[in-house]
Motif scaffolding. Structure first.
Motif, PDB file in Angstrom:
ATOM      1  N   ASP A   1       0.839  -1.205   0.000  1.00 55.30           N
ATOM      2  CA  ASP A   1       0.000   0.000   0.000  1.00 55.30           C
ATOM      3  C   ASP A   1       0.873   1.252   0.000  1.00 55.30           C
ATOM      4  OD1 ASP A   1      -2.414  -1.488   0.173  1.00 55.30           O
ATOM      5  OD2 ASP A   1      -2.045  -1.783   2.312  1.00 55.30           O
ATOM      6  N   ILE A   2       1.961   1.184   0.753  1.00 49.32           N
ATOM      7  CA  ILE A   2       2.893   2.322   0.786  1.00 49.32           C
ATOM      8  C   ILE A   2       3.483   2.538  -0.609  1.00 49.32           C
ATOM      9  CG2 ILE A   2       5.080   3.150   1.745  1.00 49.32           C
ATOM     10  CD1 ILE A   2       2.972   3.153   3.876  1.00 49.32           C
ATOM     11  N   LYS A   3       3.801   1.434  -1.260  1.00 49.76           N
ATOM     12  CA  LYS A   3       4.402   1.550  -2.599  1.00 49.76           C
ATOM     13  C   LYS A   3       3.427   2.143  -3.612  1.00 49.76           C
ATOM     14  CE  LYS A   3       7.633  -2.292  -1.982  1.00 49.76           C
ATOM     15  NZ  LYS A   3       7.913  -3.706  -2.289  1.00 49.76           N
ATOM     16  N   ARG A   4       2.139   1.960  -3.341  1.00 45.99           N
ATOM     17  CA  ARG A   4       1.154   2.472  -4.294  1.00 45.99           C
ATOM     18  C   ARG A   4       0.655   3.867  -3.915  1.00 45.99           C
ATOM     19  NH1 ARG A   4      -3.259   0.274  -5.973  1.00 45.99           N
ATOM     20  NH2 ARG A   4      -2.646   1.033  -8.033  1.00 45.99           N
ATOM     21  N   PHE A   5       1.434   4.564  -3.111  1.00 45.89           N
ATOM     22  CA  PHE A   5       1.108   5.923  -2.667  1.00 45.89           C
ATOM     23  C   PHE A   5       0.673   6.816  -3.832  1.00 45.89           C
ATOM     24  CE2 PHE A   5       3.086  10.086  -0.947  1.00 45.89           C
ATOM     25  CZ  PHE A   5       1.972  10.389  -0.176  1.00 45.89           C
ATOM     26  N   ARG A   6      -0.505   7.416  -3.661  1.00 41.26           N
ATOM     27  CA  ARG A   6      -1.017   8.389  -4.634  1.00 41.26           C
ATOM     28  C   ARG A   6      -1.347   7.771  -5.995  1.00 41.26           C
ATOM     29  NH1 ARG A   6       0.459  14.051  -3.498  1.00 41.26           N
ATOM     30  NH2 ARG A   6       1.148  14.365  -5.623  1.00 41.26           N
ATOM     31  N   GLN A   7      -1.618   6.469  -6.014  1.00 41.68           N
ATOM     32  CA  GLN A   7      -2.031   5.860  -7.279  1.00 41.68           C
ATOM     33  C   GLN A   7      -3.516   5.532  -7.227  1.00 41.68           C
ATOM     34  OE1 GLN A   7       0.131   5.919  -9.839  1.00 41.68           O
ATOM     35  NE2 GLN A   7       1.257   7.020  -8.246  1.00 41.68           N
ATOM     36  N   LEU A   8      -4.134   5.535  -8.383  1.00 40.92           N
ATOM     37  CA  LEU A   8      -5.563   5.264  -8.477  1.00 40.92           C
ATOM     38  C   LEU A   8      -5.893   3.912  -7.838  1.00 40.92           C
ATOM     39  CD1 LEU A   8      -8.233   6.365  -9.606  1.00 40.92           C
ATOM     40  CD2 LEU A   8      -7.711   5.233 -11.766  1.00 40.92           C
ATOM     41  N   HIS A   9      -6.957   3.877  -7.072  1.00 38.13           N
ATOM     42  CA  HIS A   9      -7.461   2.682  -6.376  1.00 38.13           C
ATOM     43  C   HIS A   9      -6.596   2.206  -5.206  1.00 38.13           C
ATOM     44  CE1 HIS A   9     -10.316   2.626  -9.561  1.00 38.13           C
ATOM     45  NE2 HIS A   9      -9.474   2.212 -10.480  1.00 38.13           N
ATOM     46  N   SER A  10      -5.560   2.929  -4.879  1.00 33.59           N
ATOM     47  CA  SER A  10      -4.771   2.523  -3.714  1.00 33.59           C
ATOM     48  C   SER A  10      -5.490   2.980  -2.446  1.00 33.59           C
ATOM     49  CB  SER A  10      -3.375   3.144  -3.766  1.00 33.59           C
ATOM     50  OG  SER A  10      -3.405   4.475  -3.279  1.00 33.59           O
ATOM     51  N   ILE A  11      -5.057   2.465  -1.286  1.00 28.82           N
ATOM     52  CA  ILE A  11      -5.632   2.950  -0.023  1.00 28.82           C
ATOM     53  C   ILE A  11      -4.710   3.977   0.614  1.00 28.82           C
ATOM     54  CG2 ILE A  11      -6.982   0.849   0.340  1.00 28.82           C
ATOM     55  CD1 ILE A  11      -4.914   0.103   2.546  1.00 28.82           C
ATOM     56  N   THR A  12      -3.772   4.480  -0.182  1.00 26.07           N
ATOM     57  CA  THR A  12      -2.891   5.537   0.305  1.00 26.07           C
ATOM     58  C   THR A  12      -2.948   6.736  -0.638  1.00 26.07           C
ATOM     59  OG1 THR A  12      -1.140   4.341  -0.859  1.00 26.07           O
ATOM     60  CG2 THR A  12      -1.261   4.050   1.529  1.00 26.07           C
ATOM     61  N   PRO A  13      -4.125   7.367  -0.707  1.00 22.66           N
ATOM     62  CA  PRO A  13      -4.273   8.517  -1.616  1.00 22.66           C
ATOM     63  C   PRO A  13      -3.456   9.725  -1.145  1.00 22.66           C
ATOM     64  CG  PRO A  13      -6.229   8.262  -0.242  1.00 22.66           C
ATOM     65  CD  PRO A  13      -5.346   7.081   0.049  1.00 22.66           C
TER      66      PRO A  13
END
Lengths: 630, 630
Positions: A57-69
């Motif tokens: 989730d941290i790696k997907r920071f600020r990506q669409l559909h992530s839980i870390t907007p």
């Protein structure tokens, strides 16, 4: 900020914060609000370390559909209490959370409810006007379970904060009646002592000014505006790693740190477990669980129907704001989770039922808040109360001043909170107070907000029916637009069905050939009905559709919509407001009667005549169009 | 308030205020702002006594078409400097007036420009968030020619102010860096001394806390909330007359009072006459007169055309916010009355041209203001600057934060002021910052405000053309909605004509049979043009209309409108925003492609794809509809 405030947040989580990853909605957890939401990675990092979210989730920071907007979003990430980002909103919300905590604590006992609200705020939050309103209210109410951690780094986007502000923040908060503390935001001991002192404060909220270095350990950007929002290059990252002596891989976390954070979590879960045990054996548990459940008590809707029946007999002709107060009086003795208030317009908004006690620093066993002339903080506080749980907050001001609370209304809608806005004096019907107090564009501008249900009821019955809908809309804010002036009573006879429940309905069917449909809302339904009488007298079959809520109408099935739109008839809309949006219903060639200009100061009747919003003008305009054959 | 503050206002007018009934727009007059505008009768009474208005105007108080509306209205009543009523706005405006005064004083010399700005404010004004933003900015800039008279009567509509606030107002304003004075608001001597001291203050604005009795001389309502807004009965009036020992007729003014006020006016006119003489003989008069005239210097528009020609050669593809900065850089060296600023987003908004100096307490010989994170005060200050004369203010923030400044934007429109709002990051194109930072409903909600011209240009050329229109709109505010992300360059070839001048124009004509019209604005014109290519490839004749300004388009003649609406073709609108309002152009059966929901955090391209705002989806949706034959 994630670097500059890391030390403060670490102390907070490891030494104080009541939270539970196992039971994230534990009612007596502390509430932590990151008001300067752009520092979301501070939250996400710690939430990863304590186990809320994974490293992916941290790696997907600020990506669409992530839980870390990009900014923390309530409902998107478990453990995020409040959606923040628009500066200052989190602070306002925190005040509402803290009011709610005191209410529950006083009602259910502080052995059961006794948690703190922490808000991390930046310079920007404190420059915003809402910070004044919120802090002033918090000081007035003596919210001693509110602790604000001010990231005092002296940097904003444009550069040093000294470019734009010279406030003495400490003296300012003292003037609001707060306890003010100051620490080196990188000294664990100082931070721990200060939070400890703040937690012991009685009768005053606390602000801890944490002197920090923005972008700490990130030479040469540390302490400069470059650390605020400029991209972080690979070279910057390497410099940072050098500065802290870290040689591991990206996203690798040292086992030693993992262990420590595991202990932090274990301590927190233990506290939660103890509370759960206490709660399970407590006789007040049932009452608390009931108030925390969604919706309204069984039977209330039935009783409301009895009131509707009575109203259909007495047929009151009165201002819709008065009808609103009438239904409120009925509900307030039955729905205990209603917590009301007004921005210094209590007797105009009819927001206070007679039996309601007023919240003060002396007593929170009450259900009414005098918010003062602070529309913006009122709205933000209501968001906080709704987020806290167990409260359906409602609050009043004039519709024209919905502009003052708009950023917070937007957040009610974005977070999907059941907050009820009571906006009276909803048109030129305001009269003598003139154009500064007469909403014109407000209905349109509020209807534009996704997930906000704008209700503009036309009479006492529609007010009641809209109240019923607002109580059922547990995932959306509602907004009532209510008249200052008296309106007629339109409902021909009592019906058990909530006619307004589809957002729009035929309030008077045409007689004879179907020639004209007049759409209208609120106080102008009277005008439409009057015009219909004139038209029917001349043999022009005219249907009148009342549209108390556009959004709900738009949600109906295609057949219902098609039927109500009355294709084939001449379509006319009458609303004492701007035309924006009406052409969706009346089409390009429909007639709109209202005003696409500002109002004026004068008697209500004079104004309606001046702007042509009269039954005579509506009927005359329709007849002229019919005669022209166009 | 008209009773409670009568003594203070009397001292102010009789001993200090620079005004002229003969020359009401005298540039070096003092500016007086009644921020608590509901006390308008205080102004009107004195304005009658000094000769601005007749007794018949007083008699027509709050009646339609009178010059004595419920709240003071700029442009309606000569001598009223600012439209007030929405609380706190007047104070924000006063700060802008005071900044403007310092700028002119420093540029033209204090022998020519040296006046004060006085603001009368109530408890409500000081509870509003905007009071914080405005007072903090004023303190930071050391506006020593700003004097605030605080009607400290301890009463608001809901009752005693102690119901809602416990602020130490004195300490609060000290924390902002103000001089704080306190007087008995009914003691002429004390009031005069305090204003005298405040006028001598150097480097700090002053607030004089006037302890007053609301409804003075009106037993038993004096000092209570009943005096605030409850109707004044004939019995009350009689009690009042008894209390002050007055036996004359209604509307009769004792000759003694008349004489004294005649002397007040004579003193004031003399001061004005002296200034006029000095001004007439002054070599700086011409330069000052030039800057005070409406419009822009001759030749600027021609030069702008040369820039347009160049752009048509270089064909830049860039964010429209960047194009805005490009045109600004050109204009700022030619139009000296442009005074810019940003709410801490200077480098994002592109609001600062390289040569611009920054206003500070040390120097006002500058044209750029770092407003700090104070969107609301920025907008109110800009109103003040525009009212002062000689300044076209513009200021930037993100479009989503237009919500924070909305009450002040409304007043720009209501007063008809040339203020330019620069709102960048105008859609989901914001990308990773997510839904809190992505405007969805804002274009619609701003288009709804009467007299506000919302421009959403599609490329570098439209930006330039909209700038030209904004410079010419001297009686209206303009608002630019500008993209964060790059856009294409759409203009096929240079044209001397400003194509955007009609609000909407055909940016690409259909080829072959006319089947489809796509309406679009801003960054989505690229999407529309892309869809057109796909459709034309399939032989579907498609016209694309760019609509940079709806309001201007609506003002065109019926033929132009009818031609552009392209009846007979399938009508489609593409805008990365909510649909509200579009059906006026596309009709009930038109297709809208945009988003009636909140955005999300993610890459700009991912979001456009996620929400279906792509050329492929637009073309596909159109083809499906055409095939369905509906």
């Amino acid at each position: 900020m994630p670097l500059g405030m890391a030390d403060v947040a670490t102390v907070l989580f490891s030494k104080f914060l009541r939270f539970s990853v196992n039971h994230p909605s534990w009612f007596d957890r502390d509430r932590l609000v990151l008001s300067n939401g752009h520092g979301s990675m501070l939250m996400y990092s710690i939430m990863h370390l304590v186990g809320y979210i994974g490293i992916d989730d941290i790696k997907r920071f600020r990506q669409l559909h992530s839980i870390t907007p990009g900014h923390p979003e309530y409902g998107c990430t478990t453990g995020v209490e409040v959606t923040t980002g628009p500066l200052g909103q989190g602070l306002g919300c925190a005040v509402g959370l803290a009011i709610a905590e005191r209410m529950f604590s006083q009602r259910f006992g502080d052995d059961l409810i006794n948690h703190h609200t922490y808000a991390i705020v930046g310079d920007g939050c404190l420059m915003e006007g809402i910070s004044h309103e919120a802090a002033s209210l918090a000081g007035h109410l003596g919210l001693d379970h509110l602790i604000v951690l001010f990231d005092d780094n002296g940097i904003s986007i444009d550069g040093s904060t000294s470019l734009a502000t010279s406030d003495d923040v400490r003296a300012r908060f003292s003037a609001y009646g707060w306890d003010v503390l100051e620490v080196d935001g990188h000294d664990f001991g100082e931070i721990e002592r200060a939070i400890g002192v703040a937690r012991e404060s009685r009768g005053k909220p606390s602000i801890i000014c944490c002197r920090t270095v923005i972008g700490k350990f990130m030479p040469p950007k540390a302490g400069t505006a470059a650390a605020h929002s400029w991209p972080f290059s690979p070279e910057d990252a390497q410099e940072f790693r050098n500065a802290i002596g870290w040689e591991g891989e990206r996203f690798e976390i040292p086992e030693e740190a993992r262990t420590l954070w595991r202990e932090v979590r274990a301590r927190a879960e233990l506290e939660c477990d103890l509370w759960m045990k206490k709660f399970a054996g407590c006789e007040r548990a049932e009452a608390l669980n009931e108030i925390l459940s969604d919706g309204v008590p069984n039977g209330v809707i039935d009783e409301l129907d009895a009131l509707k029946n009575t109203l259909c007999e007495t047929r009151p002709t009165e201002a819709t704001r008065k009808s609103f107060g009438r239904v409120l009086e009925f509900l307030a003795t039955r729905v205990y989770k209603l917590v009301g208030g007004s921005s210094d317009l209590t007797s105009s908004n009819n927001t206070k039922a007679p039996h309601m006690e007023v919240v003060s620093s002396k007593s929170f066993d009450a259900s009414y808040v005098h918010y003062g002339v602070r529309e913006h903080a009122m709205a933000a506080c209501m968001n906080g109360m709704a987020l806290h749980g167990g409260i359906i907050p409602y609050g009043g001001t004039f519709l024209v001043f919905s502009d003052y609370c708009r950023p917070a209304i937007r957040l009610s809608a974005l977070m999907g909170l059941q907050v009820i806005y009571v906006m009276t004096h909803d048109s030129i019907g305001v009269g003598e107070d003139g154009p500064t107090h007469q909403p014109v564009e407000h209905l349109a501008s509020l209807r534009a907000i996704p997930n906000l249900y704008v209700f503009r009821p036309a009479d006492a019955i529609e007010v009641l029916e809209c109240w019923e809908m607002a109580l059922k809309l547990t995932k959306s804010p509602s907004l009532f637009a209510l008249s200052r002036q008296s309106v007629g009573f339109n409902r021909v006879c009592y019906s058990r069905d909530n006619l307004a429940v589809k957002g729009a309905y035929i309030v008077r069917e045409h007689e004879g050939d179907f020639r004209v449909t007049i759409f209208s809302t609120g106080s102008e339904v009277d005008v439409a009905l009057g015009a219909r009488d004139i038209l029917q007298d001349q043999g022009v079959g005219t249907r009148v559709v009342s549209m108390p809520c556009w959004r709900i109408f738009d949600e109906q099935n295609a057949d219902y919509i098609a039927n109500l739109l009355g294709n084939g008839s001449l379509k006319v809309a009458v609303e004492a407001a701007c035309s924006l949006g009406w052409h969706k219903y009346i089409g390009e060639r429909g007639i709109f009667i209202g005003l696409d200009r500002f109002g004026a100061s004068g008697k209500c009747e004079d104004l309606y005549r001046h702007f042509g919003i009269t039954k005579e003008n509506v009927a005359g305009t329709i007849l002229a169009r019919l005669r022209s054959g166009m």
